[in-house]
Scaffold this active site. Structure first.
Site, PDB file in Angstrom:
ATOM      1  N   ASP A  20       0.836  -1.205   0.000  1.00  0.00           N
ATOM      2  CA  ASP A  20       0.000   0.000   0.000  1.00  0.00           C
ATOM      3  C   ASP A  20       0.873   1.258   0.000  1.00  0.00           C
ATOM      4  O   ASP A  20       2.018   1.231   0.456  1.00  0.00           O
ATOM      5  CB  ASP A  20      -0.906  -0.024   1.245  1.00  0.00           C
ATOM      6  CG  ASP A  20      -2.107   0.906   1.102  1.00  0.00           C
ATOM      7  OD1 ASP A  20      -2.357   1.412  -0.017  1.00  0.00           O
ATOM      8  OD2 ASP A  20      -2.793   1.133   2.115  1.00  0.00           O
ATOM      9  N   ASN A  68     -11.124  -2.510  -5.296  1.00  0.00           N
ATOM     10  CA  ASN A  68     -10.358  -1.549  -6.107  1.00  0.00           C
ATOM     11  C   ASN A  68     -11.032  -1.182  -7.443  1.00  0.00           C
ATOM     12  O   ASN A  68     -10.634  -0.210  -8.099  1.00  0.00           O
ATOM     13  CB  ASN A  68      -8.929  -2.045  -6.367  1.00  0.00           C
ATOM     14  CG  ASN A  68      -8.022  -1.966  -5.145  1.00  0.00           C
ATOM     15  OD1 ASN A  68      -7.147  -2.805  -4.942  1.00  0.00           O
ATOM     16  ND2 ASN A  68      -8.216  -0.947  -4.295  1.00  0.00           N
TER      17      ASN A  68
HETATM   18  C1  IPE Z   1      -5.503  -2.698  -0.202  1.00  0.00           C
HETATM   19  O1  IPE Z   1      -5.145  -1.364  -0.354  1.00  0.00           O
HETATM   20  C2  IPE Z   1      -5.504  -3.391  -1.526  1.00  0.00           C
HETATM   21  C3  IPE Z   1      -4.195  -3.592  -2.148  1.00  0.00           C
HETATM   22  C4  IPE Z   1      -3.051  -3.281  -1.620  1.00  0.00           C
HETATM   23  C5  IPE Z   1      -4.216  -4.192  -3.476  1.00  0.00           C
HETATM   24  P1  IPE Z   1      -6.237  -0.209  -0.508  1.00  0.00           P
HETATM   25  O2  IPE Z   1      -5.499   1.056  -0.642  1.00  0.00           O
HETATM   26  O3  IPE Z   1      -7.188  -0.550  -1.606  1.00  0.00           O
HETATM   27  O4  IPE Z   1      -7.027  -0.313   0.872  1.00  0.00           O
HETATM   28  P2  IPE Z   1      -7.892   0.782   1.638  1.00  0.00           P
HETATM   29  O5  IPE Z   1      -8.913   1.273   0.664  1.00  0.00           O
HETATM   30  O6  IPE Z   1      -6.979   1.873   2.069  1.00  0.00           O
HETATM   31  O7  IPE Z   1      -8.480   0.048   2.800  1.00  0.00           O
HETATM   32  C1  IPE Z   2      -1.682   0.202  -3.319  1.00  0.00           C
HETATM   33  O1  IPE Z   2      -1.407   1.578  -3.370  1.00  0.00           O
HETATM   34  C2  IPE Z   2      -1.907  -0.385  -4.685  1.00  0.00           C
HETATM   35  C3  IPE Z   2      -3.297  -0.766  -4.957  1.00  0.00           C
HETATM   36  C4  IPE Z   2      -4.275  -0.707  -4.104  1.00  0.00           C
HETATM   37  C5  IPE Z   2      -3.584  -1.235  -6.311  1.00  0.00           C
HETATM   38  P1  IPE Z   2      -2.549   2.655  -3.368  1.00  0.00           P
HETATM   39  O2  IPE Z   2      -2.916   2.964  -4.785  1.00  0.00           O
HETATM   40  O3  IPE Z   2      -3.682   2.208  -2.521  1.00  0.00           O
HETATM   41  O4  IPE Z   2      -1.819   3.893  -2.729  1.00  0.00           O
HETATM   42  P2  IPE Z   2      -2.426   4.923  -1.676  1.00  0.00           P
HETATM   43  O5  IPE Z   2      -2.947   4.121  -0.521  1.00  0.00           O
HETATM   44  O6  IPE Z   2      -3.524   5.648  -2.375  1.00  0.00           O
HETATM   45  O7  IPE Z   2      -1.288   5.807  -1.312  1.00  0.00           O
HETATM   46 MG    MG Z   3      -4.084   2.417  -0.551  1.00  0.00          MG
END
Ligand code: IPE
Ligand code: IPE
Ligand code: MG
Length: 252
Positions: A20, A68
Protein backbone atom coordinates in the site's frame (compact mmCIF):
# COMPACT_ATOMS: atom_id res chain seq x y z
CA UNK A 1 9.67 -30.41 23.92
CA UNK A 2 6.98 -29.53 26.45
CA UNK A 3 3.66 -28.23 25.16
CA UNK A 4 3.52 -24.48 25.45
CA UNK A 5 3.44 -21.26 23.55
CA UNK A 6 5.34 -21.26 20.31
CA UNK A 7 7.98 -18.61 20.02
CA UNK A 8 8.43 -17.54 16.46
CA UNK A 9 12.22 -17.51 16.19
CA UNK A 10 12.13 -19.34 12.88
CA UNK A 11 11.71 -17.81 9.46
CA UNK A 12 8.02 -17.49 8.58
CA UNK A 13 6.96 -20.11 6.08
CA UNK A 14 4.33 -17.84 4.54
CA UNK A 15 4.45 -14.05 4.37
CA UNK A 16 1.56 -11.97 3.06
CA UNK A 17 2.08 -8.36 1.98
CA UNK A 18 -0.51 -5.63 1.58
CA UNK A 19 1.46 -3.41 -0.79
CA UNK A 20 0.00 0.00 0.00
CA UNK A 21 0.99 3.63 -0.47
CA UNK A 22 1.73 3.83 -4.19
CA UNK A 23 -0.61 6.78 -4.74
CA UNK A 24 0.83 8.76 -1.83
CA UNK A 25 4.38 8.03 -2.99
CA UNK A 26 3.56 9.46 -6.43
CA UNK A 27 1.56 12.43 -5.16
CA UNK A 28 4.43 13.43 -2.86
CA UNK A 29 6.55 13.80 -6.02
CA UNK A 30 3.91 15.66 -8.00
CA UNK A 31 3.29 12.55 -10.13
CA UNK A 32 0.10 10.77 -11.10
CA UNK A 33 -0.74 7.88 -8.80
CA UNK A 34 -0.21 5.39 -11.63
CA UNK A 35 3.50 6.31 -11.48
CA UNK A 36 3.43 4.98 -7.94
CA UNK A 37 2.18 1.61 -9.19
CA UNK A 38 4.92 1.55 -11.83
CA UNK A 39 7.55 2.28 -9.15
CA UNK A 40 6.17 -0.54 -7.02
CA UNK A 41 7.46 -3.11 -9.50
CA UNK A 42 11.19 -2.91 -8.66
CA UNK A 43 10.24 -2.96 -4.96
CA UNK A 44 8.26 -6.15 -5.50
CA UNK A 45 11.05 -7.92 -7.34
CA UNK A 46 13.67 -6.89 -4.80
CA UNK A 47 11.36 -8.40 -2.17
CA UNK A 48 11.04 -11.63 -4.19
CA UNK A 49 14.83 -11.98 -4.21
CA UNK A 50 15.00 -11.12 -0.51
CA UNK A 51 12.26 -13.59 0.39
CA UNK A 52 14.04 -16.40 -1.44
CA UNK A 53 17.33 -15.52 0.30
CA UNK A 54 15.59 -15.59 3.69
CA UNK A 55 14.12 -19.04 2.96
CA UNK A 56 10.47 -17.95 2.85
CA UNK A 57 8.49 -20.64 1.01
CA UNK A 58 5.24 -18.77 0.32
CA UNK A 59 4.81 -15.10 -0.54
CA UNK A 60 1.33 -13.71 -1.15
CA UNK A 61 1.06 -10.16 -2.45
CA UNK A 62 -2.14 -8.15 -2.61
CA UNK A 63 -2.19 -6.61 -6.08
CA UNK A 64 -5.86 -5.74 -6.65
CA UNK A 65 -8.80 -6.06 -4.31
CA UNK A 66 -12.45 -6.67 -5.15
CA UNK A 67 -12.97 -3.12 -3.81
CA UNK A 68 -10.36 -1.55 -6.11
CA UNK A 69 -12.83 -1.55 -9.05
CA UNK A 70 -14.28 1.56 -7.42
CA UNK A 71 -11.22 3.59 -8.47
CA UNK A 72 -11.49 5.80 -11.51
CA UNK A 73 -11.60 4.14 -14.89
CA UNK A 74 -8.19 5.38 -15.95
CA UNK A 75 -6.44 3.95 -12.89
CA UNK A 76 -8.26 0.60 -13.19
CA UNK A 77 -7.36 0.34 -16.88
CA UNK A 78 -3.76 1.25 -16.10
CA UNK A 79 -3.58 -1.47 -13.44
CA UNK A 80 -5.01 -4.13 -15.78
CA UNK A 81 -2.52 -3.28 -18.55
CA UNK A 82 0.30 -2.97 -15.99
CA UNK A 83 -0.39 -6.51 -14.79
CA UNK A 84 -0.29 -7.80 -18.38
CA UNK A 85 3.04 -6.03 -19.02
CA UNK A 86 4.52 -7.13 -15.72
CA UNK A 87 3.70 -10.77 -16.36
CA UNK A 88 5.19 -10.58 -19.84
CA UNK A 89 8.34 -8.82 -18.61
CA UNK A 90 8.93 -10.84 -15.46
CA UNK A 91 7.60 -14.32 -16.15
CA UNK A 92 10.93 -15.76 -17.29
CA UNK A 93 12.83 -14.15 -14.41
CA UNK A 94 10.41 -15.69 -11.91
CA UNK A 95 10.74 -19.03 -13.65
CA UNK A 96 14.54 -18.89 -13.56
CA UNK A 97 14.39 -18.10 -9.84
CA UNK A 98 12.36 -21.29 -9.33
CA UNK A 99 9.23 -19.41 -8.30
CA UNK A 100 5.85 -21.10 -8.76
CA UNK A 101 3.29 -18.42 -9.64
CA UNK A 102 -0.35 -18.74 -8.59
CA UNK A 103 -3.28 -16.35 -8.59
CA UNK A 104 -5.91 -16.10 -5.88
CA UNK A 105 -9.11 -14.22 -6.62
CA UNK A 106 -12.30 -14.27 -8.64
CA UNK A 107 -11.38 -15.00 -12.25
CA UNK A 108 -14.99 -15.33 -13.42
CA UNK A 109 -15.37 -11.58 -13.54
CA UNK A 110 -16.15 -10.13 -16.97
CA UNK A 111 -14.33 -6.89 -16.03
CA UNK A 112 -10.96 -8.68 -16.20
CA UNK A 113 -9.50 -8.27 -19.72
CA UNK A 114 -9.18 -11.67 -21.49
CA UNK A 115 -5.53 -10.94 -22.35
CA UNK A 116 -4.74 -10.65 -18.64
CA UNK A 117 -6.48 -13.96 -17.88
CA UNK A 118 -4.37 -15.47 -20.64
CA UNK A 119 -1.09 -14.09 -19.19
CA UNK A 120 -2.07 -15.31 -15.73
CA UNK A 121 -2.67 -18.83 -17.04
CA UNK A 122 0.59 -18.84 -19.00
CA UNK A 123 2.58 -17.76 -15.93
CA UNK A 124 0.96 -20.51 -13.85
CA UNK A 125 1.61 -23.14 -16.51
CA UNK A 126 5.21 -22.10 -17.13
CA UNK A 127 6.13 -22.16 -13.44
CA UNK A 128 3.93 -25.04 -12.24
CA UNK A 129 6.81 -27.37 -11.36
CA UNK A 130 8.99 -24.83 -9.53
CA UNK A 131 9.53 -25.28 -5.82
CA UNK A 132 11.97 -22.67 -4.53
CA UNK A 133 9.10 -20.41 -3.48
CA UNK A 134 5.40 -20.11 -4.29
CA UNK A 135 4.31 -16.57 -5.09
CA UNK A 136 0.58 -15.92 -4.95
CA UNK A 137 -0.76 -12.80 -6.62
CA UNK A 138 -3.98 -11.91 -4.81
CA UNK A 139 -5.71 -10.33 -7.79
CA UNK A 140 -9.39 -9.40 -7.86
CA UNK A 141 -9.16 -10.86 -4.40
CA UNK A 142 -11.50 -10.28 -1.48
CA UNK A 143 -11.49 -12.41 1.65
CA UNK A 144 -15.25 -12.23 2.03
CA UNK A 145 -15.97 -13.23 -1.58
CA UNK A 146 -13.49 -16.08 -1.19
CA UNK A 147 -15.42 -17.39 1.81
CA UNK A 148 -18.79 -16.87 0.06
CA UNK A 149 -17.53 -18.84 -2.96
CA UNK A 150 -16.30 -21.64 -0.70
CA UNK A 151 -19.64 -21.78 1.13
CA UNK A 152 -21.49 -21.95 -2.21
CA UNK A 153 -19.42 -24.91 -3.37
CA UNK A 154 -19.91 -26.67 -0.04
CA UNK A 155 -23.67 -26.00 -0.16
CA UNK A 156 -23.80 -27.51 -3.65
CA UNK A 157 -22.07 -30.65 -2.40
CA UNK A 158 -24.51 -30.84 0.49
CA UNK A 159 -27.52 -30.28 -1.77
CA UNK A 160 -26.27 -33.07 -4.05
CA UNK A 161 -26.15 -35.38 -1.04
CA UNK A 162 -22.35 -35.71 -1.10
CA UNK A 163 -21.67 -33.95 2.21
CA UNK A 164 -23.64 -33.90 5.47
CA UNK A 165 -23.87 -30.51 7.25
CA UNK A 166 -22.09 -31.89 10.31
CA UNK A 167 -19.18 -32.93 8.09
CA UNK A 168 -18.35 -29.27 7.38
CA UNK A 169 -15.12 -28.55 9.25
CA UNK A 170 -12.40 -25.89 9.10
CA UNK A 171 -10.44 -28.31 6.94
CA UNK A 172 -13.37 -28.65 4.49
CA UNK A 173 -13.67 -24.86 4.21
CA UNK A 174 -9.90 -24.58 3.70
CA UNK A 175 -10.08 -27.07 0.82
CA UNK A 176 -12.61 -24.88 -0.98
CA UNK A 177 -10.59 -21.65 -0.87
CA UNK A 178 -8.80 -20.31 -3.98
CA UNK A 179 -5.45 -21.99 -3.16
CA UNK A 180 -6.32 -25.11 -1.18
CA UNK A 181 -2.73 -26.08 -0.37
CA UNK A 182 -1.76 -22.61 0.89
CA UNK A 183 -0.43 -22.74 4.46
CA UNK A 184 -1.79 -20.04 6.77
CA UNK A 185 0.34 -16.89 6.65
CA UNK A 186 2.59 -16.56 9.69
CA UNK A 187 3.27 -12.89 9.04
CA UNK A 188 1.24 -10.21 7.25
CA UNK A 189 3.04 -6.95 6.46
CA UNK A 190 1.19 -3.79 5.51
CA UNK A 191 3.09 -0.82 4.20
CA UNK A 192 2.17 2.89 4.22
CA UNK A 193 1.15 3.16 7.87
CA UNK A 194 -2.46 2.03 7.43
CA UNK A 195 -3.48 -0.47 10.09
CA UNK A 196 -6.31 -2.55 8.65
CA UNK A 197 -6.71 -5.78 6.71
CA UNK A 198 -8.77 -4.38 3.79
CA UNK A 199 -10.25 -7.86 3.17
CA UNK A 200 -6.88 -9.66 2.80
CA UNK A 201 -6.70 -13.39 3.65
CA UNK A 202 -9.50 -13.12 6.20
CA UNK A 203 -9.80 -16.85 6.81
CA UNK A 204 -6.13 -17.75 6.51
CA UNK A 205 -4.70 -14.94 8.66
CA UNK A 206 -6.72 -15.82 11.78
CA UNK A 207 -3.48 -16.30 13.75
CA UNK A 208 -1.03 -14.31 11.65
CA UNK A 209 1.28 -11.78 13.25
CA UNK A 210 0.81 -8.32 11.73
CA UNK A 211 3.66 -5.91 11.15
CA UNK A 212 2.76 -2.39 10.03
CA UNK A 213 5.45 -0.20 8.56
CA UNK A 214 5.17 3.46 7.56
CA UNK A 215 7.32 2.84 4.47
CA UNK A 216 5.38 3.48 1.25
CA UNK A 217 5.40 0.47 -1.05
CA UNK A 218 7.71 1.88 -3.78
CA UNK A 219 10.33 2.52 -1.04
CA UNK A 220 10.06 -1.00 0.40
CA UNK A 221 12.87 -3.46 -0.32
CA UNK A 222 14.51 -6.66 0.87
CA UNK A 223 16.15 -4.86 3.82
CA UNK A 224 12.79 -3.62 5.10
CA UNK A 225 11.42 -7.14 4.55
CA UNK A 226 14.25 -8.54 6.69
CA UNK A 227 13.48 -5.94 9.38
CA UNK A 228 9.79 -6.94 9.39
CA UNK A 229 10.76 -10.62 9.62
CA UNK A 230 13.06 -9.81 12.56
CA UNK A 231 10.18 -8.02 14.29
CA UNK A 232 8.04 -11.11 13.72
CA UNK A 233 10.77 -13.32 15.16
CA UNK A 234 10.68 -11.31 18.36
CA UNK A 235 6.99 -11.98 18.87
CA UNK A 236 5.59 -14.74 21.02
CA UNK A 237 2.89 -16.69 19.24
CA UNK A 238 0.42 -18.19 21.67
CA UNK A 239 -2.41 -19.61 19.54
CA UNK A 240 -4.73 -19.26 22.53
CA UNK A 241 -2.38 -20.93 25.01
CA UNK A 242 -0.88 -19.24 28.06
CA UNK A 243 2.45 -19.19 29.83
CA UNK A 244 3.66 -17.21 32.80
CA UNK A 245 6.89 -15.31 32.49
CA UNK A 246 8.50 -17.08 35.42
CA UNK A 247 7.33 -18.99 38.45
CA UNK A 248 8.76 -17.41 41.56
CA UNK A 249 6.82 -19.28 44.19
CA UNK A 250 4.18 -21.90 44.84
CA UNK A 251 0.71 -21.14 43.66
CA UNK A 252 -2.06 -21.30 46.27
C1 IPE B 1 -5.50 -2.70 -0.20
O1 IPE B 1 -5.15 -1.36 -0.35
C2 IPE B 1 -5.50 -3.39 -1.53
C3 IPE B 1 -4.20 -3.59 -2.15
C4 IPE B 1 -3.05 -3.28 -1.62
C5 IPE B 1 -4.22 -4.19 -3.48
P1 IPE B 1 -6.24 -0.21 -0.51
O2 IPE B 1 -5.50 1.06 -0.64
O3 IPE B 1 -7.19 -0.55 -1.61
O4 IPE B 1 -7.03 -0.31 0.87
P2 IPE B 1 -7.89 0.78 1.64
O5 IPE B 1 -8.91 1.27 0.66
O6 IPE B 1 -6.98 1.87 2.07
O7 IPE B 1 -8.48 0.05 2.80
C1 IPE C 1 -1.68 0.20 -3.32
O1 IPE C 1 -1.41 1.58 -3.37
C2 IPE C 1 -1.91 -0.39 -4.69
C3 IPE C 1 -3.30 -0.77 -4.96
C4 IPE C 1 -4.28 -0.71 -4.10
C5 IPE C 1 -3.58 -1.23 -6.31
P1 IPE C 1 -2.55 2.66 -3.37
O2 IPE C 1 -2.92 2.96 -4.78
O3 IPE C 1 -3.68 2.21 -2.52
O4 IPE C 1 -1.82 3.89 -2.73
P2 IPE C 1 -2.43 4.92 -1.68
O5 IPE C 1 -2.95 4.12 -0.52
O6 IPE C 1 -3.52 5.65 -2.38
O7 IPE C 1 -1.29 5.81 -1.31
MG1 MG D 1 -4.08 2.42 -0.55
Amino acid sequence: MPDGPETSRSVPEHVGIIMDGNGRWANARGLHRTQGHANGEPALFDVVHGAIDLGIKWLTVYTFSTENWSRDEYEVEFLMQFNVDLLERRRDELNELGVRVLFAGDRNDSRIPPILLDRMESAEELTADNDTMTMVFAFNYGGRVEIVDAVKKIAEEAAAGNLAPNEVTEEVIGRHLYVPDMPDPDLVIRTSGEQRTSNFLLWQAAYAEYVFTPVLWPDFDRHELARCVAEYQGRERRFGGAEDESLTGDVG
